[in-house]
Design a protein around this motif. Sequence first.
Motif, PDB file in Angstrom:
ATOM      1  N   ARG B  55       0.828  -1.201   0.000  1.00 44.28           N
ATOM      2  CA  ARG B  55       0.000   0.000   0.000  1.00 44.28           C
ATOM      3  C   ARG B  55       0.870   1.263   0.000  1.00 44.28           C
ATOM      4  O   ARG B  55       0.630   2.190  -0.764  1.00 44.28           O
ATOM      5  CB  ARG B  55      -0.896   0.017   1.243  1.00 44.28           C
ATOM      6  N   LYS B  58       2.399   1.801  -3.361  1.00 43.84           N
ATOM      7  CA  LYS B  58       1.363   2.171  -4.319  1.00 43.84           C
ATOM      8  C   LYS B  58       0.921   3.625  -4.157  1.00 43.84           C
ATOM      9  O   LYS B  58       0.803   4.366  -5.122  1.00 43.84           O
ATOM     10  CB  LYS B  58       0.163   1.245  -4.107  1.00 43.84           C
ATOM     11  N   ILE B  59       0.679   4.017  -2.926  1.00 44.13           N
ATOM     12  CA  ILE B  59       0.169   5.353  -2.656  1.00 44.13           C
ATOM     13  C   ILE B  59       1.212   6.413  -2.978  1.00 44.13           C
ATOM     14  O   ILE B  59       0.895   7.484  -3.462  1.00 44.13           O
ATOM     15  CB  ILE B  59      -0.259   5.486  -1.180  1.00 44.13           C
ATOM     16  N   LYS B  62       1.050   7.193  -6.608  1.00 42.49           N
ATOM     17  CA  LYS B  62      -0.264   7.093  -7.244  1.00 42.49           C
ATOM     18  C   LYS B  62      -0.672   8.376  -7.960  1.00 42.49           C
ATOM     19  O   LYS B  62      -1.166   8.336  -9.067  1.00 42.49           O
ATOM     20  CB  LYS B  62      -1.309   6.740  -6.184  1.00 42.49           C
ATOM     21  N   GLN B  63      -0.480   9.498  -7.314  1.00 41.10           N
ATOM     22  CA  GLN B  63      -1.000  10.727  -7.899  1.00 41.10           C
ATOM     23  C   GLN B  63       0.040  11.472  -8.714  1.00 41.10           C
ATOM     24  O   GLN B  63      -0.251  12.506  -9.301  1.00 41.10           O
ATOM     25  CB  GLN B  63      -1.528  11.621  -6.788  1.00 41.10           C
TER      26      GLN B  63
END
Lengths: 446, 293
Positions: B55, B58-59, B62-63
């Motif tokens: 997680r 990924k985070i 992500k943006q």
Amino acid sequence: MSNIAIRVENLGKRYRMGQYVGSGAQYKTLRESLTNAVSAPLRRLRRNSQSEIRHPKSSSFLWALKDISFEVRHGEVLGIIGRNGAGKSTLLKILTRITEPSEGRAVLSGRVNSLLEVGTGFHPELTGRENVRLSGAILGMTGKEIDRKFDEIVDFSGVEEYIDTPVKRYSSGMRVRLGFAVAAHLEPEILLIDEVLAVGDAEFQKKCLGKMGDVASEGRTVLLVSHNMASIVNICQRAILLDNGNMVTDGQAAEVVQHYLATARSAGGEVVWPDPAQAPGNDIVRLHAVRILQDGIDGSTAGVDISKEVLIQIEYWNLQEGAHLYPAIWLDDQMGTPVLSSSNATSVSLTEDPWYGHAHPLGLFQSLCRIPGNFLNEGRYTVAAILGKLPSETFVLEREIISFDVHDTGEMRKEYYGGWRGVVRPRLAWNTKRIGSVVRGIKDEN
Amino acid sequence: MEQEVQENRLLNDIEGLSQSNAVPTTIIQPSRGLLSLKLGELWQYRELLYFLTWRDVKIRYKQAVLGFLWAFIQPFLKMVVFSVVFGGLAKIDSEGFPYPIFLYAGLLPWQFFADAVNRSGQSIVAEANLITKVYFPRLIMPVASVGAALVDFAISFGILIAMMFYYQIIPGVSILMVLPLVSLTILCVLGVGVFVSALNTAYRDFRYALPFLVQIWMYVTPVIYPVTIIPENWRWLMALNPMSGIVDGYRSAILGKPFDWPHLGISLGITTIMFLTGLAYFRKTERYFADIV
């Protein structure tokens, strides 16, 4: 395997003073500790959180829970009730191992799952699919288990179409449904639940209640903390009542609820926090007082006349220059059933509140909410005070902060003396007309 | 105390059995005295550790428009800027190697250390909501942060390989030392990260001091300069900083300069002490996390 699923023996939890009261001021700052270390060199060696909590001076701590003992048999559904601060959540947090007890012990035999909120561990940036896996893992499912149940979970949630969309684009309803779907597919032998039923819309609550009933009838052991007396009575066979950290009653759910209603809620018509530092809230807003008023009564009152307006007065400090604050209330009846919620938002308020949507300067504010007369039913109502900042941040949510009794003065008692069914008892307009003659045949045959 | 430890062991055994058919039993009671490190429990929750690391990775990107490219861009730019300032302008000695590769061999472990300590230091506080809502071994949180930083660390090795090609540095047998060095770095990072995460939870204003401390730490570590710049009779002081031995070790492994074994040995000893201290402090404070976070 013995018949006992949960055995709690003399469980107790104490907090340091100032650690328990309010939010915000719980952790220490380095400066505080350093000042302390300098000013009290003798205590310096022992100055760390452990030694302090282990050898506190008796005056400086507070028992949130004390001498709690009970047993829960396998397959039993136990409710835990009590007013705010009675220790319900602390008990649950100890049993879920989130926090450690200060004394006593508890033994749980069986696979334990706890549910203290819906959507535990959800991250807004991740997709629904990713969040199901993450939340499942956090709640204690194995990867295989999640894979096996994945389709079922998505099916249950009803958000298949959006399963690959980041959760931040979900509506709050969708998020709750997905979160609950994960939780509903846990297969614990012992389930510990806190108030999850209080979220979501009516339909969702019904679904939760149904699921809870299923869980109970499947022979699982359930421990449920709730403010909602109706759900306690419906779901639980047994209940225990906590007050001030102590166990007051342990018995049949309906009886314990009755006992609670009869005794637990104090009445005074007014709660005031003279010291802002101790009041509920944060750096932006703090509650100062909540009062129940009625025309014709001097000062606050805990008993109101059914036929007259009930005034709920909320006072609060604005501590941040230019904050757009709003006050709101929830009203519940004595069974914990929500009656209404209201705020001073222009679209909600009957009359426009001049401060709504405007920047508040620093200062003490007073908001008044008028509930019309001849609207509430007889009985006891509890008020939750809510303070927040626009658009939608909630800083204070104090449930059961105050309660009041609605008394019937006899105005509506002239024709009928029984209890009136319903949460509210508005006087509605009735009118009857004669719209025709007797149908031919009925009268004749008689 | 003896009995307590035994009971803990018994508890671990019981929990271990839950994988088979025995009834899992949870005993909840105040913990006193010396705690077992409960590494068995950590093992049981390895899947959660994996999910949380995944997680975090990924985070993180992500943006970002450039996504994972940032894991290349950041260390690369840092290397270029430092090379220009310290190698080009300040002309810091690089023991006969081209400054950029000399720098990068040290920047590689340092970046991982700084990044992982910062991230794991914040991990408990950042996940306050989770900590107060569900139980899992709290240690998973800072460890997962270190795991996520490890992914970036692995990526930044790619730049190293490219640079070795560019500067035509042919690694000798010494390159095999990178593996034990990476393990040592992870041990050091875990010790500091776990300690800081607990400290940051107990003393919230520590987070303001943390970036500053990490910055100072970099300047006392031979990242932008060689160990030889320090006068011989002060080297012992430098050796007390385990990262100095580690950074120097990477240089020896990658560039083929001789290892300073005593220095590395001291680093190993101090890292072990720091790791155990950090873990013990974490174990002592973690039972109050939910109350103070």
